[in-house]
Each structure stands twice: as C-alpha cells, then as structure tokens.
Design an enzyme around this catalytic site. Structure first.
Site, PDB file in Angstrom:
ATOM      1  N   ASP A 179      -4.120  14.921  10.995  1.00 27.11           N
ATOM      2  CA  ASP A 179      -5.400  14.797  10.311  1.00 27.11           C
ATOM      3  C   ASP A 179      -5.850  16.211   9.925  1.00 27.11           C
ATOM      4  O   ASP A 179      -6.047  17.057  10.794  1.00 27.11           O
ATOM      5  CB  ASP A 179      -6.403  14.147  11.272  1.00 27.11           C
ATOM      6  CG  ASP A 179      -7.767  13.991  10.642  1.00 27.11           C
ATOM      7  OD1 ASP A 179      -7.815  13.575   9.485  1.00 27.11           O
ATOM      8  OD2 ASP A 179      -8.774  14.303  11.290  1.00 27.11           O
TER       9      ASP A 179
ATOM     10  N   THR B 104      -9.310  14.884   3.748  1.00 27.12           N
ATOM     11  CA  THR B 104      -9.531  16.233   4.289  1.00 27.12           C
ATOM     12  C   THR B 104      -8.343  17.142   3.982  1.00 27.12           C
ATOM     13  O   THR B 104      -8.513  18.329   3.766  1.00 27.12           O
ATOM     14  CB  THR B 104      -9.732  16.177   5.812  1.00 27.12           C
ATOM     15  OG1 THR B 104      -8.735  15.339   6.369  1.00 27.12           O
ATOM     16  CG2 THR B 104     -11.086  15.627   6.155  1.00 27.12           C
ATOM     17  N   THR B 105      -7.139  16.541   3.987  1.00 21.61           N
ATOM     18  CA  THR B 105      -5.950  17.355   3.709  1.00 21.61           C
ATOM     19  C   THR B 105      -5.890  17.695   2.219  1.00 21.61           C
ATOM     20  O   THR B 105      -5.655  18.840   1.845  1.00 21.61           O
ATOM     21  CB  THR B 105      -4.675  16.587   4.112  1.00 21.61           C
ATOM     22  OG1 THR B 105      -4.902  15.989   5.383  1.00 21.61           O
ATOM     23  CG2 THR B 105      -3.498  17.501   4.210  1.00 21.61           C
TER      24      THR B 105
ATOM     25  N   ASP C  82     -11.216   7.557  10.294  1.00 22.94           N
ATOM     26  CA  ASP C  82     -10.921   7.634   8.853  1.00 22.94           C
ATOM     27  C   ASP C  82     -11.053   6.254   8.216  1.00 22.94           C
ATOM     28  O   ASP C  82     -11.620   6.097   7.136  1.00 22.94           O
ATOM     29  CB  ASP C  82      -9.497   8.156   8.614  1.00 22.94           C
ATOM     30  CG  ASP C  82      -9.436   9.665   8.810  1.00 22.94           C
ATOM     31  OD1 ASP C  82     -10.494  10.237   9.100  1.00 22.94           O
ATOM     32  OD2 ASP C  82      -8.353  10.247   8.685  1.00 22.94           O
TER      33      ASP C  82
END
Length: 580
Positions: A89, A122-123, A421
């Site tokens: 994550d 987020t990545t 998520d």
C-alpha cells in the site's frame, strides 16, 4: 534574506567561513558586499535547486513504482521500534520511510492526503508526480522558464479533467453486482485479491450499513467512526463477517449475571457507578463507632440511589464508560441486570447507533426515551483466550463491526489496510456513482487526446503540454513492467489502439500483461479517485518546479530547543488518530 554571490568564488568561501551568525559587513576591492546568511546555511539556487527537487521526486516515486498492479511486489519495512511492516500500500510504505529532503517530504505528504481524501490511488499519485517532475527536466535544460512549464501543466490538467468527464460512465450504486466489480478493481492489486469477493463484499455491506441519507438528500458515510474493524488472529478466513450490530472486547462484571439476553433493553452511561472520592484530601476524625457506620451507610445510600435510578427504567443491560463498584454490581444483579464497564467512548457511540439508546451523563436524567431496544441479541462469546460481547440482530443498524480472522498478525494488518481501501472505494461510488476504465486505459486515452490537442497550442507551452501527455503513459508502462510483459511491444500496441476510434477501454490486464478491454474484464476505477490523483500529482509537480531557491540550516537555538519538540508532537497525534 539576501545572499549575494561574490564574483570570486574562492573569496566568497573564505568570507563565508569568517561570517558569524551576526550580520558582518565586509568591504572588498570590487565594492561593498553584505553577508546576511548564517555560515552553516546551505543554499541551492536556480537550476540546481530545481534539479535536486526533480531528483528527490523521482527517487520517492521509484520506491513505490513496483507496487502498482495486481502482480505487485511487497515491501518490507523496519519501523523504529523494530517491528516489521509488510505491505504494497503506497501510503503505508511512505509513512514508514524516513526522508530528509524537503521535496521528498512534500511528495510523501501527497500520498497521505490522497489516502485521507479518497482512500485509493496512493501509489499512482506518487508515480505520476515523480514522472511529471521527470519530464520537466529536459524542458529546463532547453532553458524553458519554469513558469511557462507550469502554465502548460495547468492547461493540460484542465483539459484532462474535461476529457475524463466525457469518458466517465455513470453507474447504478444500488446494483450490488456493479458496485462489487468496482471495489474488486480497486483491491485486486492488493494482497487479499486471492480471497475472491470476500473483502469487497464485507466493504460494501459495511458501507451500506453506515450510510445515512440526510433530509436534504445528501448522503453521509462516516466509516472511520462507525465501522470498527476487529482483528482476531486464528480461525478461518471464511469466518470474516460484517455483524448487523457491534462487538467489543469486554466481559460482564459479575459471573452470575446473564450472558445471553434476547431483545435487551440497553442503557448507556457515561458516569461511574461507584462512590465518588472527594476532590481534595479530607481527614475525618471519628470518636464513636456508630459514626463510622453512619459514614459507610451514607456511601451505601448514595450508591443505592444511583442504582434505583437505573432500575427504574427496567433495563436488561447497563454499559458504562467508567467503573462499577461491587456494591452497585450487587444491587444491579438483584434486579437481574447485566453490566459491562470501562468501555471505550468510540465503542459506546457505536452501540448508541445500533440500539437507538442515547448516552446519559447522569443517572438522574435517565428516561424511557434514553433506553435502546433495537438490539435483537446480546451474548458473550469466548474467542481464543478472550471474551467478547456481541450485540447483534439489530433492526436497521447504523454502525457495525467487521470481524477479520486470519492466520497471523501480519496477514491481518495487511487485510485491514486493504479493507480500508475497499471501504473508501465503496464510499466514493455511493457518493459519486461515476466510473472510468482502469488498467491504465484512462491514462492512455488522456495521453492520446492531449497529444492531439498539443498541436493546436501556440508557443513554448506546447512542450510542457506534450510532456504531461508523455508522462501519463507511466501508469500502463509500470503495470506492464510489474507483470513481466514485453513493455515496448505492449505500449506500442496500446498507443495504436487508443489512436483509433473506440479504443477508450483498452488497457492492460495486470495478471497476464496483455492488452485487453478493461471494461469487459470489470477493471474499473472510481471517477473521484482518478480526478483526485491527476489533480494532486500535477499541482504538486507544478509547485515543486516553481521552487528556485532552497535554504536549509536552522540556527542552533531553534535546533536544540523549540525545533526538536514540534515533529514528535505531530507524530503523536497522528498515531492517535490512527488507533481511532
């Protein structure tokens, strides 16, 4: 602060060495020059500052680049306490990484903001921001002014958001199958993808349960406060459930109280059921034994009065956030009431939502209206070595507990991160039911259309505009790279598909590494996430490009005293917020 450069570099070094913290004015042959900066201040200006920022951004992006996609790698991080975190994550990884460069810190802040705002992507945000910085490097070397580059970037952002609105597909948020597909798309890249629909179903059920429609038609979904995730190690994965009620890690206070109550009447308190001690220390001298008995009797009477107030509303279950004395237990036990004590405030709020009870601060204020009766079953179960209280079968609960079972603590932690998520994606769909094709298809389509539009833009801004289009291809490229496909072939194929009509949904199947129709495969992303990702990454890159001077070096006083305390404090509050 002014730090004027001397025409002679060697002289300036000697001078800087001699400059003290105070302002030293020195005369040189070439005219007067004033040195204002402290001598242990580092200063990077102009081109150099921009290039170091770009380098820092690219480095942070390279940390998480391999964690994109369903075939992603995991990262193992050691935290300062010596514990390990294994995750893919983006936010969890960057949260643990300790960086010193200011631009890199800014990048890490992006993924945290993304996580809090929409919970997914987020990545992608970090990879894109790093890439947008990277493509600006050749432009800066061509002596393009950063402001021009930023103007080009901003125009590209506006156009990209327009294009995204055009290719977005509306979705019916009441259709469970459609919602499930989207949530699957978001968490298939994570560790839990091999458990099939398990996690996505949990997330959708919990989100729907917590959703409240306000009188003005707006929906409010507060998952952080009302959907509690309880991790219990041991047990089968198939035992993960969303309770139609809540569960908390407490037992009743007295062994003879009832451990199972059908349709209990619940009273929630926020006051201690024990004798109050005086604020200040009091000494009482007693000469007669009878007086001592009177004092004890007084305590007893006080307690009895409190318990009578409770018994008056005929509850079956009393839950309080504070302590319960033996005496109070005795009175309540005689009235056949079970008691749970020292429960957390957050748990108490959840119980109030599922039972319909209201939390009372003083026992005198208890009325029939503050008794909750919506709960169908209260029971205490033993799981592992601990006792848990379950309040289930509630009618129309507006809070819930998600129970996760798994082999080890690490597996559970990773599952919880993935579940968070999934929660966010489910929430985004219910709040904004629009979808975009996933698997890099949206990014490729944007890249293709922006390249077309770039031809109509006059002047040097065209270069920056085109650079954004090239940079967007990093997402499908990373996906292809992570699943071991032939990157060049796949990318050429994708470009060709998107150049023709009707190729909007063409993306990469992250498992096989081939070009596929992502809509047919059910790989979809929420509009809210994509929009936030693009906006955040371009704006962050633009901000970092506009920095042309980095001055580092704090004065000794600040470093020793005030400066040291602030970050630690911030960490504290962040940790607190995470425990919820």
């Amino acid at each position: 602060s002014l730090g004027l450069k001397s025409p002679h570099p060697t002289v300036s070094k000697e001078l800087r060495a001699r400059t003290d913290t105070s302002v030293a004015a020195m005369m040189m042959g070439g005219g007067g020059q004033t040195y204002v900066l402290n001598r242990n201040t580092k200063r990077e200006q102009g081109r150099k500052a921009q290039l170091t920022n770009i380098q820092a951004g690219k480095t942070v992006a390279s940390i998480v680049r391999t964690t994109l996609g369903p075939r992603a790698m995991l990262k193992m991080l050691l935290d300062p306490m010596g514990g390990i975190v294994m995750t893919n994550d983006g936010n969890a990884i960057l949260r643990e990484v300790d960086v010193t460069h200011p631009a890199a810190k800014n990048m890490i802040e992006l993924s945290r903001a993304q996580d809090e705002e929409v919970g997914d992507g987020t990545t992608s945000v970090i990879i894109l921001a790093g890439e947008f910085l990277g493509v600006a490097e050749p432009l800066l070397e061509k002596k393009l002014h950063p402001t021009l580059i930023v103007a080009g970037y901003m125009q590209a952002l506006e156009d990209a958001l327009e294009i995204m609105k055009q290719i977005a597909v509306p979705i019916d948020s009441n259709d469970p199958e459609a919602v499930r597909e989207v949530v699957r798309g978001a968490i298939d890249t994570k560790f839990v993808s091999r458990y099939g629909n398990l996690i996505s179903d949990l997330a959708i059920k919990a989100t729907k349960m917590v959703c409240i429609t306000k009188p003005d038609g707006k929906k409010e979904i507060d998952l952080k406060r009302y959907a509690k995730v309880e991790k219990l190690s041991g047990g089968e994965l198939s035992e993960c459930v969303v309770l139609d009620g809540v569960m908390f890690n407490k037992d009743i206070t007295h062994p003879r109280m009832r451990r199972m109550i059908k349709n209990p009447r619940v009273v929630l308190l926020d006051c201690p059921l024990e004798y109050k001690k005086g604020e200040s220390q009091t000494n009482v001298e007693i000469t007669k034994e009878a007086d001592w008995e009177k004092l004890l009797q007084q305590e007893e009477d006080e307690m009895k009065k409190v318990c009578d107030d409770i018994i008056k509303v005929r509850p079956d279950l009393v839950i309080t956030e504070k302590g319960v004395s033996d005496l109070a237990q005795h009175f309540l036990l005689k009235a056949n009431i079970s008691v749970v004590r020292r429960i957390r405030k957050t748990d108490n709020n959840r119980i109030a939502r599922v039972t319909g009870a209201s939390i009372c601060n003083r026992t005198e204020e208890l009325t029939e209206a503050s008794v909750g009766s919506k709960c169908g079953l209260f029971q205490i179960k033993k799981i592992g070595d601990e006792y848990f209280a379950f309040m289930t079968e509630c009618e129309d609960p507006k809070a819930c507990t998600v129970i996760l079972r798994g082999a080890s603590r690490d597996v559970l932690n990773e599952m919880e991160r993935n579940l968070q998520d999934a929660f966010c994606v489910a929430r985004n769909i219910i709040l904004e039911p629009r979808m975009l094709p996933g698997g890099g298809a949206t990014e490729m389509e944007l890249a293709a259309r922006l390249k077309e539009k770039a031809k109509c833009i006059a002047g040097t801004r065209q270069f920056a505009y085109k650079a954004i289009a090239d940079a967007l291809e990093v997402i499908p490229r990373s996906l292809a790279h992570n699943c071991g496909a032939d990157v060049v072939r796949v990318m050429t194929d994708l470009r060709a598909r998107h150049a023709t009509e009707g190729g909007v949904n063409m993306g990469i199947d992250g498992n096989k590494g081939t070009v596929a129709d992502t809509k047919a495969l059910g790989i979809m992303d929420t509009f809210a996430v994509k929009q936030q990702t693009l906006r955040t990454s371009i704006e962050a890159a633009a901000m970092l490009l506009r920095i042309d001077d980095i001055i580092s070096g704090i004065s000794k006083k600040q470093r020793g005293g005030g400066g040291g305390g602030a970050p630690a404090q911030e960490e504290e509050t962040f940790g607190d917020a995470r425990d919820g």
